[in-house]
Design a protein around this motif. Structure first.
Motif, PDB file in Angstrom:
ATOM      1  N   PRO A 600       0.876  -1.309   0.059  1.00 22.99           N
ATOM      2  CA  PRO A 600      -0.003  -0.001  -0.069  1.00 22.99           C
ATOM      3  C   PRO A 600       0.971   1.195  -0.041  1.00 22.99           C
ATOM      4  N   TYR A 601       1.989   1.292   0.680  1.00 23.63           N
ATOM      5  CA  TYR A 601       2.846   2.529   0.719  1.00 23.63           C
ATOM      6  C   TYR A 601       3.354   2.675  -0.823  1.00 23.63           C
ATOM      7  N   LEU A 602       3.699   1.481  -1.620  1.00 20.04           N
ATOM      8  CA  LEU A 602       4.231   1.818  -2.919  1.00 20.04           C
ATOM      9  C   LEU A 602       3.080   2.215  -3.710  1.00 20.04           C
ATOM     10  N   GLU A 603       1.971   1.737  -3.620  1.00 19.46           N
ATOM     11  CA  GLU A 603       0.688   2.247  -4.409  1.00 19.46           C
ATOM     12  C   GLU A 603       0.370   3.610  -4.216  1.00 19.46           C
ATOM     13  N   HIS A 604       0.530   3.988  -3.091  1.00 16.50           N
ATOM     14  CA  HIS A 604       0.319   5.372  -2.655  1.00 16.50           C
ATOM     15  C   HIS A 604       1.366   6.327  -3.457  1.00 16.50           C
ATOM     16  N   ILE A 605       2.596   5.988  -3.243  1.00 14.13           N
ATOM     17  CA  ILE A 605       3.628   7.111  -3.949  1.00 14.13           C
ATOM     18  C   ILE A 605       3.390   7.074  -5.221  1.00 14.13           C
ATOM     19  N   PHE A 616      11.285   1.607  -7.656  1.00  9.75           N
ATOM     20  CA  PHE A 616       9.860   1.708  -6.752  1.00  9.75           C
ATOM     21  C   PHE A 616       8.976   0.606  -7.492  1.00  9.75           C
ATOM     22  N   HIS A 617       8.805   0.932  -8.888  1.00  6.57           N
ATOM     23  CA  HIS A 617       7.940   0.154  -9.881  1.00  6.57           C
ATOM     24  C   HIS A 617       8.291  -1.174  -9.689  1.00  6.57           C
ATOM     25  N   ASN A 618       9.808  -1.366  -9.695  1.00  5.74           N
ATOM     26  CA  ASN A 618      10.348  -2.860  -9.909  1.00  5.74           C
ATOM     27  C   ASN A 618       9.708  -3.614  -8.496  1.00  5.74           C
ATOM     28  N   VAL A 619      10.185  -2.968  -7.498  1.00  6.14           N
ATOM     29  CA  VAL A 619       9.832  -3.415  -5.933  1.00  6.14           C
ATOM     30  C   VAL A 619       8.293  -3.908  -5.948  1.00  6.14           C
ATOM     31  N   LEU A 620       7.292  -3.011  -6.261  1.00  6.18           N
ATOM     32  CA  LEU A 620       6.012  -3.179  -6.119  1.00  6.18           C
ATOM     33  C   LEU A 620       5.775  -4.447  -7.063  1.00  6.18           C
ATOM     34  N   ILE A 621       6.384  -4.538  -8.273  1.00  3.96           N
ATOM     35  CA  ILE A 621       6.047  -5.729  -9.087  1.00  3.96           C
ATOM     36  C   ILE A 621       6.609  -7.122  -8.411  1.00  3.96           C
ATOM     37  N   ARG A 659      -3.845 -10.604  -8.479  1.00  6.03           N
ATOM     38  CA  ARG A 659      -3.103 -10.749  -9.684  1.00  6.03           C
ATOM     39  C   ARG A 659      -3.708  -9.977 -10.805  1.00  6.03           C
ATOM     40  N   ASN A 660      -4.933  -9.331 -10.496  1.00  5.90           N
ATOM     41  CA  ASN A 660      -5.353  -8.042 -11.238  1.00  5.90           C
ATOM     42  C   ASN A 660      -4.383  -6.979 -11.123  1.00  5.90           C
ATOM     43  N   LYS A 661      -4.087  -6.558  -9.930  1.00  4.19           N
ATOM     44  CA  LYS A 661      -3.116  -5.413  -9.588  1.00  4.19           C
ATOM     45  C   LYS A 661      -1.754  -5.568 -10.366  1.00  4.19           C
ATOM     46  N   LEU A 662      -1.198  -6.930 -10.362  1.00  2.00           N
ATOM     47  CA  LEU A 662       0.023  -7.210 -11.108  1.00  2.00           C
ATOM     48  C   LEU A 662      -0.186  -6.916 -12.673  1.00  2.00           C
ATOM     49  N   LEU A 663      -1.033  -7.635 -13.245  1.00  2.00           N
ATOM     50  CA  LEU A 663      -1.344  -7.490 -14.647  1.00  2.00           C
ATOM     51  C   LEU A 663      -1.707  -6.169 -15.112  1.00  2.00           C
ATOM     52  N   SER A 664      -2.500  -5.380 -14.288  1.00  2.00           N
ATOM     53  CA  SER A 664      -2.757  -3.966 -14.417  1.00  2.00           C
ATOM     54  C   SER A 664      -1.497  -2.990 -14.686  1.00  2.00           C
ATOM     55  N   PHE A 665      -0.679  -3.465 -13.523  1.00  2.00           N
ATOM     56  CA  PHE A 665       0.712  -2.723 -13.288  1.00  2.00           C
ATOM     57  C   PHE A 665       1.357  -2.752 -14.179  1.00  2.00           C
TER      58      PHE A 665
END
Length: 887
Positions: A600-605, A616-621, A659-665
């Protein structure tokens, strides 16, 4: 009471009855009933002390009869000396006479004033120092007005009709206050003689009006005296109350002296005090010649009232605690300015102190506020406000009153007003380089020499006073940017009062964040504490900023444990201090101790603060992948034997969500690094995610292979790629699929891919406008029937024909426009050849058409100025050109 004057006999047992008096300098005029005028010289005995510093009992005067005029008049009714003009104005036998003051030779007689019963003179001093004498004369029911000029009286204005015969009158600036038998009136000198009725005279038969030194008048009503201004308005809150009805009055600032039937009474107007009563034998008259020369007379006696020295009076007044009168006298002393200021300041301090002892706290603080007295000496008047060691060094004139309850609260409120005023003054001078000094309330008492130190004492005292009177004001005081409260003392009193919310504000403003956060932690579990819970800690941590990051990491874990959602707001609230925290360090902190909050922290920033850095994008994935893999394993194990998993993202619960979050991101983010991430993805699953990564890496054919031959989802393949090269690759993948090893080490059992002509033909039909027709046809098998690609070919030909028709219409329109403009140009007068610039033709055509003609879009844009080239942009060239000279 104290002695202000000493009565000294001047004339005793005079054989002639005295009817009036007048005086100037060392001279005394006595008018007698038989009409004799006696002139006495009254000189201080050479053996006595100076008049101004006389001691009681040492006053002796040498009295000499210098002149006796037995034939002055048959009846002397009134005398008035004007020493500035060396004249004597007198009322003799009901007429106004003027005599030379030195020779008593008659100068003039006011013939119009025959029958006069009373007169009053007024000597005005102009700003240039010139004296102006005015006189009003009562003649029956008329009041005549005169002024002195060229050794004679002249009429000032027309006569004023009075309602009755005047009995007493006096000038009051530009008015005359007149007393009649029953009432007082005010007559305005406004040219119209406006008459204003004031009030009755009272029970006494004779009214009394006496002029005062400040231009006002004192008016008697029985045993009361009121002071009026020229508008007839009373200027004193309360009237003077005499012990008997005055018969005459004289003003000798600060005293007003009244002749009563049996004695002379001396009072003050402000403050209203009875100062002295002097017993004399039936006094009737009083006169004066400026300050310090006052004569009182009875029928056969004359006394001089000699003022006691001001120094002696002040000493007596201070003993009697009559500080206001002492101040007035101190201002009259003939000392040096420095000595006078010092004594006045000392008396004012004593006055303010006495007001405090009388429990007149507001009045006391108002006096102290006007002085330069050290505020700590004022604070020391109150119990428990100063440190005991410093308080012991302070000394006061008398013991202090004991205060408690409502009295103490009232005293604190007055002190608050005083300290607020002093604080405001000090804050403005805080950075001044001038030396800072205060004066002690009592000589020899130490004072504070530093502005900052004094501000610290004042702010700390204000804090204590607010705690006693109005707790709501504590927080605003502590929040002030320039708050100087002493930390240890303030901490002590706030803890003693259990004001922990205010204590937090103190710590925060003083930068003591560690203490503040520890108090918040300690109070968070106490049932009745206003700081119970974690909300105040969250708010406090949000305001700390990057310079206190270590402290944030130290005190946030307990909040993150008991309420992760609120705890995360420490790092995600929309505040500048939060948004500027180093995100890499915050992320590492969360990953180490609170991994579930990292996503949630990474999604927020990323989504709210538009973070674009790849790490940050790499870590969220990676975190999404880790979550999905764990949930996928559980999901696959829960499937009955033989049942196939649902499509990606269609899973129920958390797995489908993540999984939806991962595919969408993977699809929407453009900041992650697929080359680094692809190795983290498994070879035996999550093929949809791998296809997105391959596409982002530019390996479209491998991605298409997954969509077409493994997932067998042509819609997904078509939805993800929209360039002509990718559509050609899609055709190739349908028509000439590679072998199964094309993807590399995939740990799945795969069948050899088969060509799919029908799917390829469908791509041709749906996306013919995005394909290169020649290349697409070349990819088709040689045995493809024309009828199979008939729809594709028809669509391509129809599109080409439409484009051709559009171009032909556009060309015709442009040609028509060109001809129209050329005709217009032929009918206009153009500038000479040598001035034929782009701007010149541009302006001519604009005037003729009212718009920017299309023709200008055909001129040579490279010879047009840069500002006009935009007009010509993106238009097709025309064979007819205008060759403009360089401008």
């Amino acid at each position: 009471m104290h002695d202000a004057y000493e009565p000294v006999p001047i004339l005793e047992k005079l054989p002639l009855q005295i009817d009036c008096l007048a005086t100037w300098d060392d001279w005394l005029l006595v008018g007698t009933k038989p009409g004799h005028l006696l002139l006495y010289r009254v000189k201080k005995d050479a053996g006595a002390d100076n008049l101004f510093f006389l001691n009681t009992g040492t006053n002796r005067f040498e009295v000499t009869l210098e002149k006796s005029n037995k034939n002055f008049s048959k009846k002397i009714q009134q005398l008035f000396v004007v020493s500035q003009y060396k004249i004597l104005v007198s009322l003799l036998e009901n007429n106004i006479h003027v005599h030379d003051l030195l020779t008593f030779q008659q100068i003039t007689v006011v013939s119009k004033a025959r029958g006069a019963t009373l007169f009053a003179c007024d000597l005005q001093q102009s700003s240039s120092g010139e004296a102006k004498l005015r006189m009003c004369v009562a003649v029956k029911r008329k009041i005549q007005l005169y002024y002195w000029k060229d050794r004679d009286f002249h009429e000032l204005q027309g006569d004023v009709t009075a309602p009755d015969i005047p009995k007493s009158m006096a000038w009051c600036e530009n008015s005359i206050c007149v007393g009649f038998k029953r009432d007082y009136y005010l007559i305005r000198m406004d040219g119209r003689g406006t008459v204003k009725e004031l009030f009755p005279t009272g029970k006494q038969l004779e009214p009394l009006v006496a002029p005062l030194a400040d231009g006002k008048v004192a008016v008697g009503q029985d045993d009361l005296t009121v002071v009026l201004n020229e508008e007839g308005v009373c200027t004193q809150k309360c009237a003077l109350n005499w012990t008997d009805i005055p018969v005459a009055m004289e003003h000798q600032p600060p005293y007003i002296i009244a002749v009563l039937p049996r004695y002379v009474e001396i009072r003050t107007l402000e403050p209203r005090l009875l100062v002295q009563s002097v017993e004399l034998q039936r006094p009737r008259f009083i006169t004066s010649a400026g300050s310090n020369v006052v004569y009182v007379a009875s029928n056969h006696f004359v006394w001089r009232l000699v003022p006691i020295s001001i120094a002696s009076q002040i000493r007596q007044l201070l003993q009697d605690k009559q500080f206001e009168l002492a101040l007035q006298l101190a201002k009259m002393k003939d000392d040096s300015d420095a000595d006078k200021r010092q004594q006045i300041h000392h008396i004012q301090n004593l006055f303010a102190f006495n007001l405090y002892c009388q429990k007149r706290f507001d009045d006391s603080m108002q006096v102290f506020a006007k002085l330069g007295t050290d505020p700590t000496h004022v604070i020391g008047l109150y119990p428990d406000l100063l440190p005991s060691d410093y308080r012991k060094q302070l000394h006061y004139p008398n013991p202090l009153p004991t205060l408690s309850g409502a009295e103490l609260e009232k005293a604190h409120l007055a002190l608050i007003d005083y300290l607020t005023q002093k604080r405001s003054h000090l804050v403005k001078q805080l950075n001044d380089s001038d030396p800072f000094t205060t004066s002690p309330l009592m000589e020899g008492t130490p004072t504070i020499k530093s502005r900052k130190k004094l501000l610290q004492i004042i702010d700390t005292t204000l804090l204590k006073c607010y705690l006693h009177t109005n707790v709501a004001l504590v927080s605003p005081l502590l929040r002030l940017e320039n708050n100087h409260c002493h930390i240890e003392e303030s901490e002590y009193v706030l803890k003693k009062a259990h004001k922990y919310s205010e204590l937090i504000i103190l710590y925060e403003k003083k930068g003591l964040h560690q203490k503040a956060l520890q108090v918040l932690l300690d109070q968070s579990t106490k049932a009745n504490s206003p700081l119970k819970g974690h909300e105040r800690t969250v708010q406090y941590l949000q305001r700390l900023g990057v310079e206190n990051l270590g402290m944030i990491f130290e005190f946030s874990p307990w909040v993150l444990k008991i309420c992760p959602e609120d705890g995360l707001k420490i790092f995600t609230e929309d505040l500048t201090e939060v948004e500027t925290l180093p995100r890499d360090k915050v992320l590492n902190f969360l990953k180490d101790g609170f991994k579930d909050l990292a996503i949630p922290y990474l999604e927020h920033i990323i989504y709210m603060w538009d973070e674009t850095r790849p790490e940050f994008h790499n870590v969220l994935i990676q975190l999404y992948l880790e979550k999905v893999q764990g949930l996928m394993k559980v999901y696959l194990n829960s499937l009955p034997e033989g049942q196939t998993p649902v499509a990606a993202g269609k899973e129920s619960g958390e797995l489908g969500e993540y999984r939806n979050k991962l595919l969408s991101f993977l699809e929407v983010s453009s900041s992650y690094e697929p080359e680094r991430l692809i190795s983290d993805f498994p070879f035996d699953g999550l093929l949809e995610e791998r296809a997105l990564l391959l596409g982002r890496m530019g390996k479209h054919e491998q991605a298409l292979f997954i969509y077409v031959h493994i997932l067998k989802d042509t819609h997904m393949a078509e939805d993800h790629y929209h360039t002509d090269t990718v559509y050609l690759s899609l055709l190739r993948m349908y028509l000439s699929p590679p072998d199964v090893h094309f993807l590399g080490p995939i740990k799945m059992e795969l069948c050899e891919p088969q060509a799919n002509l029908q799917a390829a033909l469908k791509v041709l039909q749906l996306h013919h406008s995005k394909l290169n027709t020649t290349k697409a046809i070349n990819l088709l098998p040689a045995n493809t029937q024309i009828r199979e690609i008939q729809v594709f070919l028809e669509s391509v030909l129809e599109e080409k024909a439409g484009r051709k028709r559009f171009d032909q219409v556009l060309k015709s329109l442009l040609q028509a426009e060109f001809l129209r403009v050329r005709l217009l140009v032929n009918n206009l007068t153009l500038p000479a050849k040598d001035s034929l610039t782009f701007e010149a033709v541009f302006n001519v055509l604009k005037q003729g058409t009212g718009e920017y003609p299309v023709f200008l879009k055909h001129v040579d844009v490279y010879k047009a100025p840069p500002s006009k080239r935009a007009v010509c942009a993106d238009w097709p060239a025309d064979p007819v050109r205008c060759d403009w000279p360089n401008s």
